[in-house]
Design an enzyme around this catalytic site. Sequence first.
Site, PDB file in Angstrom:
ATOM      1  N   GLY A 204      -7.520  -4.258   9.245  1.00 43.69           N
ATOM      2  CA  GLY A 204      -8.475  -4.618   8.193  1.00 43.69           C
ATOM      3  C   GLY A 204      -9.222  -5.882   8.580  1.00 43.69           C
ATOM      4  O   GLY A 204      -9.532  -6.735   7.764  1.00 43.69           O
TER       5      GLY A 204
ATOM      6  N   TYR B  15      -4.302  -1.565  -8.552  1.00 46.11           N
ATOM      7  CA  TYR B  15      -4.175  -2.540  -7.459  1.00 46.11           C
ATOM      8  C   TYR B  15      -2.956  -3.438  -7.694  1.00 46.11           C
ATOM      9  O   TYR B  15      -2.124  -3.628  -6.810  1.00 46.11           O
ATOM     10  CB  TYR B  15      -5.454  -3.374  -7.409  1.00 46.11           C
ATOM     11  CG  TYR B  15      -5.460  -4.523  -6.453  1.00 46.11           C
ATOM     12  CD1 TYR B  15      -5.450  -5.833  -6.941  1.00 46.11           C
ATOM     13  CD2 TYR B  15      -5.515  -4.333  -5.080  1.00 46.11           C
ATOM     14  CE1 TYR B  15      -5.491  -6.910  -6.073  1.00 46.11           C
ATOM     15  CE2 TYR B  15      -5.561  -5.414  -4.214  1.00 46.11           C
ATOM     16  CZ  TYR B  15      -5.552  -6.695  -4.719  1.00 46.11           C
ATOM     17  OH  TYR B  15      -5.602  -7.773  -3.866  1.00 46.11           O
TER      18      TYR B  15
ATOM     19  N   ASP C 223      -6.945   3.771  11.549  1.00 42.59           N
ATOM     20  CA  ASP C 223      -6.640   4.116  10.167  1.00 42.59           C
ATOM     21  C   ASP C 223      -5.225   3.622   9.910  1.00 42.59           C
ATOM     22  O   ASP C 223      -4.269   4.133  10.494  1.00 42.59           O
ATOM     23  CB  ASP C 223      -6.730   5.650   9.980  1.00 42.59           C
ATOM     24  CG  ASP C 223      -6.262   6.074   8.590  1.00 42.59           C
ATOM     25  OD1 ASP C 223      -6.493   7.239   8.224  1.00 42.59           O
ATOM     26  OD2 ASP C 223      -5.662   5.236   7.875  1.00 42.59           O
TER      27      ASP C 223
ATOM     28  N   GLY D  29     -12.569  -7.061   6.819  1.00 38.83           N
ATOM     29  CA  GLY D  29     -12.575  -7.391   5.382  1.00 38.83           C
ATOM     30  C   GLY D  29     -12.869  -8.865   5.140  1.00 38.83           C
ATOM     31  O   GLY D  29     -13.042  -9.642   6.085  1.00 38.83           O
ATOM     32  N   GLN D  30     -12.880  -9.241   3.840  1.00 43.60           N
ATOM     33  CA  GLN D  30     -13.232 -10.626   3.482  1.00 43.60           C
ATOM     34  C   GLN D  30     -12.245 -11.619   4.095  1.00 43.60           C
ATOM     35  O   GLN D  30     -12.654 -12.631   4.660  1.00 43.60           O
ATOM     36  CB  GLN D  30     -13.225 -10.784   1.943  1.00 43.60           C
ATOM     37  CG  GLN D  30     -13.714 -12.158   1.494  1.00 43.60           C
ATOM     38  CD  GLN D  30     -13.490 -12.443   0.020  1.00 43.60           C
ATOM     39  OE1 GLN D  30     -12.828 -11.686  -0.697  1.00 43.60           O
ATOM     40  NE2 GLN D  30     -14.032 -13.542  -0.447  1.00 43.60           N
TER      41      GLN D  30
ATOM     42  N   ASP E 120     -10.027  -1.980  12.453  1.00 40.93           N
ATOM     43  CA  ASP E 120     -10.452  -1.602  11.101  1.00 40.93           C
ATOM     44  C   ASP E 120     -10.784  -0.117  11.115  1.00 40.93           C
ATOM     45  O   ASP E 120     -10.862   0.504  12.181  1.00 40.93           O
ATOM     46  CB  ASP E 120     -11.673  -2.451  10.655  1.00 40.93           C
ATOM     47  CG  ASP E 120     -11.731  -2.584   9.137  1.00 40.93           C
ATOM     48  OD1 ASP E 120     -11.615  -3.717   8.626  1.00 40.93           O
ATOM     49  OD2 ASP E 120     -11.842  -1.539   8.456  1.00 40.93           O
ATOM     50  N   ILE E 121     -10.990   0.440   9.936  1.00 41.33           N
ATOM     51  CA  ILE E 121     -11.233   1.884   9.824  1.00 41.33           C
ATOM     52  C   ILE E 121     -12.581   2.259  10.454  1.00 41.33           C
ATOM     53  O   ILE E 121     -12.797   3.396  10.837  1.00 41.33           O
ATOM     54  CB  ILE E 121     -11.177   2.319   8.332  1.00 41.33           C
ATOM     55  CG1 ILE E 121     -11.185   3.846   8.177  1.00 41.33           C
ATOM     56  CG2 ILE E 121     -12.333   1.710   7.546  1.00 41.33           C
ATOM     57  CD1 ILE E 121      -9.880   4.488   8.560  1.00 41.33           C
ATOM     58  N   ARG E 122     -13.448   1.251  10.572  1.00 43.56           N
ATOM     59  CA  ARG E 122     -14.755   1.522  11.231  1.00 43.56           C
ATOM     60  C   ARG E 122     -15.144   0.317  12.062  1.00 43.56           C
ATOM     61  O   ARG E 122     -14.602  -0.774  11.861  1.00 43.56           O
ATOM     62  CB  ARG E 122     -15.833   1.857  10.195  1.00 43.56           C
ATOM     63  CG  ARG E 122     -16.183   0.703   9.254  1.00 43.56           C
ATOM     64  CD  ARG E 122     -17.224   1.161   8.231  1.00 43.56           C
ATOM     65  NE  ARG E 122     -16.638   2.164   7.337  1.00 43.56           N
ATOM     66  CZ  ARG E 122     -15.842   1.850   6.321  1.00 43.56           C
ATOM     67  NH1 ARG E 122     -15.505   0.603   6.093  1.00 43.56           N
ATOM     68  NH2 ARG E 122     -15.341   2.794   5.544  1.00 43.56           N
TER      69      ARG E 122
HETATM   70  C1  VAH Z   1      -9.599  -8.774  -6.453  1.00 43.06           C
HETATM   71  N1  VAH Z   1     -10.212 -10.516  -4.844  1.00 43.06           N
HETATM   72  O1  VAH Z   1     -10.407  -9.246  -7.205  1.00 43.06           O
HETATM   73  C2  VAH Z   1      -9.136  -9.618  -5.268  1.00 43.06           C
HETATM   74  C3  VAH Z   1      -7.959 -10.452  -5.651  1.00 43.06           C
HETATM   75  C4  VAH Z   1      -6.991 -11.968  -7.403  1.00 43.06           C
HETATM   76  C5  VAH Z   1      -8.161 -11.170  -6.980  1.00 43.06           C
HETATM   77  O2  VAH Z   1      -6.800  -9.711  -5.651  1.00 43.06           O
HETATM   78  O3  VAH Z   1      -9.135  -7.679  -6.606  1.00 43.06           O
END
Ligand code: VAH
Length: 310
Positions: free
Chosen positions: A6, A140, A50, A9-10, A32-34
């Site tokens: 990853g 999440y 992946d 990513g950020q 990363d995936i791409r």
């Molecule tokens: C989100 N930036 O917003 C992430 C993070 C606490 C926020 O987990 O999902």
Amino acid sequence: SILIIGACGQIGTELTLALRDKHGKENVIASDIREGSENLMDSGPFEVLDATDYDALEEIVAYYEISEVYLMAAMLSATAEKFPMRAWNLNMNSLFNVLNLGKEKKVDKIFWPSSIAVFGPNTPKEHTLQSTIMEPSTVYGISKQSGERWCEYYHHKFGVDVRSIRYPGLISWKTMPGGGTTDYAVEIYHKALSEGTYTCFLKEDTELPMMFMDDAIRATLQLMEVDKENVKVRASYNLAAMSFTPAQIAEQIKKHIKDFKISYKPDFRQAIADSWPSSIDDSKARTDWGWQARFDLENTTKEMLENLAP
Ligand code: VAH
């Protein structure tokens, strides 16, 4: 060598740059995936991977003689609400793949990011403790809470040296954030500079724990350097730097861009934000491995506007 999963990513992007600075670019494999941004590709080895494909991961670990893995691939809070099963599969299967590499002694050390999203609506919201009620109400958050339990299990059961941090919302300028609820705190700087106005998708008094990316990267490298016996928390460490509301970040921006205007149009992400704490107690991280934040809202705003200014 080190593998970042990853890496586009950020967090992954900045973690890759920091680890390459520290260990030499040939010793840090980005994946990363791409295909990623050219600066990531040019600055060292890159593999399309992946994270849910164990065989592909195992092959890369063997080929590059990987000893340390940073698993930064995940679907974040807002996107995960739109694709719950895809989010669960990505967030959990990638973690099982990496933890199993640890169990098979194919890698020595693992970093896996958790989040303040592990806390839920009935968690005490102020100075939220390291260990407290956590009934996350987002896909999440559920995946991060389960992931923490599995990290702890693999450590105690199989001796896997996995370390983790519950990141607050992260503010950075090198990359755009990837579908989180705290993304407003990055977008607002871009819009303030490009349009002088910003329509915020959270209410003006929504206080959330936040951190400037430089602090988050420094904390991650610091935790990974700590002697094993000083890593007392094997689920995930609370980490804090600052808490603020959209109104407060707008006030800070107005000190630099005096006619900046903010308006509010809360959307589905308001309910996610309302389920999270407004401030975090990180005394365990301070005690166990000397954590200390450096960036507050004032110097974060200065850094962001200076680095994003056209
Ligand atoms: C989100 N930036 O917003 C992430 C993070 C606490 C926020 O987990 O999902």
